[in-house]
Design an enzyme around this catalytic site. Structure first.
Site, PDB file in Angstrom:
ATOM      1  N   HIS A 271       0.859  -1.194   0.000  1.00  0.00           N
ATOM      2  CA  HIS A 271       0.000   0.000   0.000  1.00  0.00           C
ATOM      3  C   HIS A 271       0.883   1.227   0.000  1.00  0.00           C
ATOM      4  O   HIS A 271       1.918   1.258   0.647  1.00  0.00           O
ATOM      5  CB  HIS A 271      -0.906   0.017   1.241  1.00  0.00           C
ATOM      6  CG  HIS A 271      -2.097   0.904   1.083  1.00  0.00           C
ATOM      7  ND1 HIS A 271      -2.037   2.259   1.315  1.00  0.00           N
ATOM      8  CD2 HIS A 271      -3.350   0.635   0.682  1.00  0.00           C
ATOM      9  CE1 HIS A 271      -3.231   2.787   1.068  1.00  0.00           C
ATOM     10  NE2 HIS A 271      -4.034   1.830   0.676  1.00  0.00           N
ATOM     11  N   ASP A 328      -7.900  -5.376  -0.155  1.00  0.00           N
ATOM     12  CA  ASP A 328      -8.362  -6.289  -1.212  1.00  0.00           C
ATOM     13  C   ASP A 328      -7.999  -7.746  -0.968  1.00  0.00           C
ATOM     14  O   ASP A 328      -8.459  -8.628  -1.691  1.00  0.00           O
ATOM     15  CB  ASP A 328      -7.760  -5.846  -2.556  1.00  0.00           C
ATOM     16  CG  ASP A 328      -8.342  -4.516  -2.991  1.00  0.00           C
ATOM     17  OD1 ASP A 328      -7.567  -3.570  -3.249  1.00  0.00           O
ATOM     18  OD2 ASP A 328      -9.582  -4.404  -3.015  1.00  0.00           O
TER      19      ASP A 328
HETATM   20  C1  SDX Z   1      -6.138  -0.137  -3.123  1.00  0.00           C
HETATM   21  O1  SDX Z   1      -4.410   4.438  -2.207  1.00  0.00           O
HETATM   22  C2  SDX Z   1      -5.377   3.810  -1.618  1.00  0.00           C
HETATM   23  O2  SDX Z   1      -5.844   4.194  -0.536  1.00  0.00           O
HETATM   24  C3  SDX Z   1      -5.897   2.589  -2.363  1.00  0.00           C
HETATM   25  C4  SDX Z   1      -6.918   1.729  -1.616  1.00  0.00           C
HETATM   26  C5  SDX Z   1      -8.228   2.471  -1.376  1.00  0.00           C
HETATM   27  O3  SDX Z   1      -8.947   2.139  -0.411  1.00  0.00           O
HETATM   28  O4  SDX Z   1      -8.595   3.322  -2.252  1.00  0.00           O
HETATM   29  O5  SDX Z   1      -6.385   1.337  -0.368  1.00  0.00           O
HETATM   30  C6  SDX Z   1      -7.292   0.478  -2.425  1.00  0.00           C
HETATM   31  O6  SDX Z   1      -5.883   0.188  -4.253  1.00  0.00           O
HETATM   32  C7  SDX Z   1      -5.273  -1.113  -2.370  1.00  0.00           C
HETATM   33  C8  SDX Z   1      -4.087  -1.624  -3.240  1.00  0.00           C
HETATM   34  C9  SDX Z   1      -4.609  -2.755  -4.135  1.00  0.00           C
HETATM   35  N1  SDX Z   1      -3.526  -3.163  -5.096  1.00  0.00           N
HETATM   36  C10 SDX Z   1      -2.867  -4.310  -4.971  1.00  0.00           C
HETATM   37  O7  SDX Z   1      -3.011  -5.106  -4.048  1.00  0.00           O
HETATM   38  C11 SDX Z   1      -1.882  -4.579  -6.128  1.00  0.00           C
HETATM   39  C12 SDX Z   1      -0.561  -5.131  -5.582  1.00  0.00           C
HETATM   40  N2  SDX Z   1       0.128  -4.067  -4.839  1.00  0.00           N
HETATM   41  C13 SDX Z   1       0.925  -3.172  -5.552  1.00  0.00           C
HETATM   42  O8  SDX Z   1       1.077  -3.189  -6.897  1.00  0.00           O
HETATM   43  C14 SDX Z   1       1.496  -2.008  -4.761  1.00  0.00           C
HETATM   44  O9  SDX Z   1       1.835  -2.447  -3.518  1.00  0.00           O
HETATM   45  C15 SDX Z   1       0.629  -0.782  -4.698  1.00  0.00           C
HETATM   46  C16 SDX Z   1       0.189  -0.343  -6.035  1.00  0.00           C
HETATM   47  C17 SDX Z   1      -0.558  -1.043  -3.838  1.00  0.00           C
HETATM   48  C18 SDX Z   1       1.429   0.338  -4.028  1.00  0.00           C
HETATM   49  O10 SDX Z   1       2.491   0.576  -4.869  1.00  0.00           O
HETATM   50  P1  SDX Z   1       3.614   1.642  -4.504  1.00  0.00           P
HETATM   51  O11 SDX Z   1       3.355   2.327  -3.229  1.00  0.00           O
HETATM   52  O12 SDX Z   1       3.791   2.480  -5.725  1.00  0.00           O
HETATM   53  O13 SDX Z   1       4.842   0.730  -4.234  1.00  0.00           O
HETATM   54  P2  SDX Z   1       5.929   0.412  -5.309  1.00  0.00           P
HETATM   55  O14 SDX Z   1       5.263  -0.079  -6.549  1.00  0.00           O
HETATM   56  O15 SDX Z   1       6.844   1.592  -5.404  1.00  0.00           O
HETATM   57  O16 SDX Z   1       6.686  -0.821  -4.620  1.00  0.00           O
HETATM   58  C19 SDX Z   1       7.730  -0.592  -3.684  1.00  0.00           C
HETATM   59  C20 SDX Z   1       8.538  -1.894  -3.712  1.00  0.00           C
HETATM   60  C21 SDX Z   1       8.976  -2.290  -5.118  1.00  0.00           C
HETATM   61  O17 SDX Z   1      10.144  -3.083  -5.003  1.00  0.00           O
HETATM   62  P3  SDX Z   1      11.610  -2.323  -5.260  1.00  0.00           P
HETATM   63  O18 SDX Z   1      11.514  -1.700  -6.655  1.00  0.00           O
HETATM   64  O19 SDX Z   1      11.729  -1.296  -4.158  1.00  0.00           O
HETATM   65  O20 SDX Z   1      12.609  -3.444  -5.176  1.00  0.00           O
HETATM   66  O21 SDX Z   1       7.726  -2.969  -3.223  1.00  0.00           O
HETATM   67  C22 SDX Z   1       7.525  -3.909  -4.285  1.00  0.00           C
HETATM   68  C23 SDX Z   1       7.851  -3.217  -5.571  1.00  0.00           C
HETATM   69  O22 SDX Z   1       8.303  -4.142  -6.549  1.00  0.00           O
HETATM   70  N3  SDX Z   1       6.108  -4.304  -4.213  1.00  0.00           N
HETATM   71  C24 SDX Z   1       5.658  -5.538  -4.353  1.00  0.00           C
HETATM   72  C25 SDX Z   1       4.264  -5.462  -4.160  1.00  0.00           C
HETATM   73  N4  SDX Z   1       3.921  -4.191  -3.923  1.00  0.00           N
HETATM   74  C26 SDX Z   1       5.065  -3.471  -3.964  1.00  0.00           C
HETATM   75  N5  SDX Z   1       6.304  -6.706  -4.611  1.00  0.00           N
HETATM   76  C27 SDX Z   1       5.504  -7.812  -4.702  1.00  0.00           C
HETATM   77  N6  SDX Z   1       4.157  -7.811  -4.519  1.00  0.00           N
HETATM   78  C28 SDX Z   1       3.519  -6.663  -4.247  1.00  0.00           C
HETATM   79  N7  SDX Z   1       2.198  -6.649  -4.075  1.00  0.00           N
END
Ligand code: SDX
Length: 392
Positions: A271, A328
């Site tokens: 998140h 989720d």
């Molecule tokens: C919602 O914003 C809100 O409030 C949203 C929400 C709401 O109520 O409206 O809460 C609802 O959208 C919840 C999120 C649902 N999405 C998912 O579950 C999809 C999977 N999660 C992600 O793709 C991710 O965690 C996000 C999109 C939720 C957040 O992404 P960020 O903050 O942009 O984090 P990032 O992509 O910069 O990741 C940081 C690191 C990266 O690794 P490095 O490049 O630092 O090595 O963490 C890793 C990412 O690769 N990472 C994950 C991951 N999420 C982040 N690695 C594996 N699995 C994951 N789920």
């Protein structure tokens, strides 16, 4: 220094904003709607009370709630022409695409200007969409399932009405299961608002051009559809099903999620704001256990989900990146137990988020905020002369 945050005047023109609706503390896992803790609201309130609270700022008195409910239920008639649009979609159409189109179509019956001429006009538009949106949600599901459409009933509660429109079969009385009603009511409360997330910011910025409420909501539906946002609840179930089909080997999927060359992510994890835990995920996980037990459902993917969570919480890759289950991760397991098709999960997220979108749009318009205009840092070419094509 003294804890007072002063906002740069330019801040307001970028689409970011001041808001009095929802407070999040990502480090402490705190979520408040208008000052009320999400844990207490999920436990003690009904969804329609939370809808009123988010939009108008206070919990309603019994009289206010009754009038609000009456006004909404008497707005559940949807113009028959909307059905013609619904009929035009193939059954294969994704429900979020159908819902977005039907919501935009409602704009034709509610021109932009009427929304904000007065609080009274705005209230009328708000109860109109609160009454009609659940019908569009139910029709979207019935269309997907190839079932005849149901109409709203003015004798049922808000959530009960949604369920009867979604599940009542022709020539049958639909018996409401209080466990199902309570589970859906709680899920809708937990999804109702979440500060300036992707889809809410989209609604605010669309509305800042003075586009009408309904069409601004349609832009929020589009943003919510993405698998990184609201589309994640459907992706979580598809991921858990894939793990189950693969023999339940979570380690293989964990490795994929950590592999930089693999675009696969553990859906339902991570998140942008919550860096310890998502308070909603904690509540939903507990509710998933309770609902499945109460309904006598054994769903193997709940155990797979719990196993995945345990592994991730002990894995350095996830711990270092502060990746925890989000809203989720467990919600789809409950929707499944309620008999809702997987492709409808993000539509259910939209139904829950509707009051938050409305509240944020209303706040933005009442605050007379300027048009949102995010700025950029230009990193492209400097000025250069045009070269005719024959010389390139
Ligand atoms: C919602 O914003 C809100 O409030 C949203 C929400 C709401 O109520 O409206 O809460 C609802 O959208 C919840 C999120 C649902 N999405 C998912 O579950 C999809 C999977 N999660 C992600 O793709 C991710 O965690 C996000 C999109 C939720 C957040 O992404 P960020 O903050 O942009 O984090 P990032 O992509 O910069 O990741 C940081 C690191 C990266 O690794 P490095 O490049 O630092 O090595 O963490 C890793 C990412 O690769 N990472 C994950 C991951 N999420 C982040 N690695 C594996 N699995 C994951 N789920």
């Amino acid at each position: 220094t003294d804890g007072v945050i002063t906002l740069d005047p330019g801040f307001k023109n970028t689409g970011s904003c001041e808001s009095a609706i929802t407070f999040l503390d990502g480090e402490k896992g705190i979520l408040h709607y208008r000052g009320y803790g999400i844990e207490e609201l999920a436990e003690k309130a009904h969804f329609l009370e939370v809808v009123y609270l988010l939009i108008f700022g206070e919990l309603p008195t019994e009289k206010e709630l009754d009038k609000f409910h009456y006004d909404i239920q008497h707005q559940s008639i949807v113009d028959e022409d909307v059905k013609k649009i619904l009929d035009a979609f193939p059954k294969s159409a994704h429900p979020m695409g159908v819902l977005c189109s039907l919501t935009s179509a409602l704009t034709a019956f509610n021109p932009t200007s009427v929304d904000v001429r007065s609080e009274e006009a705005m209230y009328k538009s708000i109860v109109k969409i609160l009454g009609k949106f659940p019908v569009l949600v139910a029709w979207t599901m019935r269309k997907k399932m190839g079932l005849p459409l149901n109409y709203g009933s003015t004798s049922l509660g808000y959530v009960e009405n949604v369920l009867q429109m979604m599940f009542r079969q022709p020539n049958e009385e639909y018996t409401l299961n209080p466990i199902v009603v309570e589970a859906l009511d709680k899920l809708l409360i937990l999804h109702a608002d979440h500060e300036q997330n992707c889809s809410t910011s989209t609604v605010r910025i669309a509305g800042s051009s003075h586009a009408g409420l309904f069409v601004s909501l349609a832009s929020g539906i589009s943003a919510l559809w993405g698998p990184l946002h609201g589309g994640a609840n459907q992706a979580v179930i598809e991921m858990l099903e894939a793990i189950k089909a693969d023999g339940g080997d979570t380690k293989k999927f964990m490795a994929k999620a950590k592999d930089k060359n693999d675009p696969f992510r553990l859906m339902g994890f991570g998140h942008r704001v919550y860096k310890n835990f998502d308070p909603r995920a904690k509540i939903i996980k507990k509710a998933a256990d309770e609902v499945l037990a109460d309904l006598g459902i054994e769903d193997p993917i709940l155990e797979i989900a719990k196993g995945l969570e345990k592994e991730a919480l002990e894995d350095p890759y996830f711990v270092e990146r502060k990746l925890y289950p989000n809203v989720d991760f467990y919600s789809g397991i409950i929707y499944r137990a309620l008999g809702i098709p997987t492709e409808m999960f993000t539509v259910m997220f939209a139904l829950g988020r509707l009051p938050g979108w409305i509240a944020q749009w209303r706040e933005m318009r009442l605050n007379k905020e300027p048009i949102g205009r995010p700025r950029q840092i230009y990193i492209g070419e400097t000025l250069r002369p045009f070269i005719p094509v024959e010389k390139r």
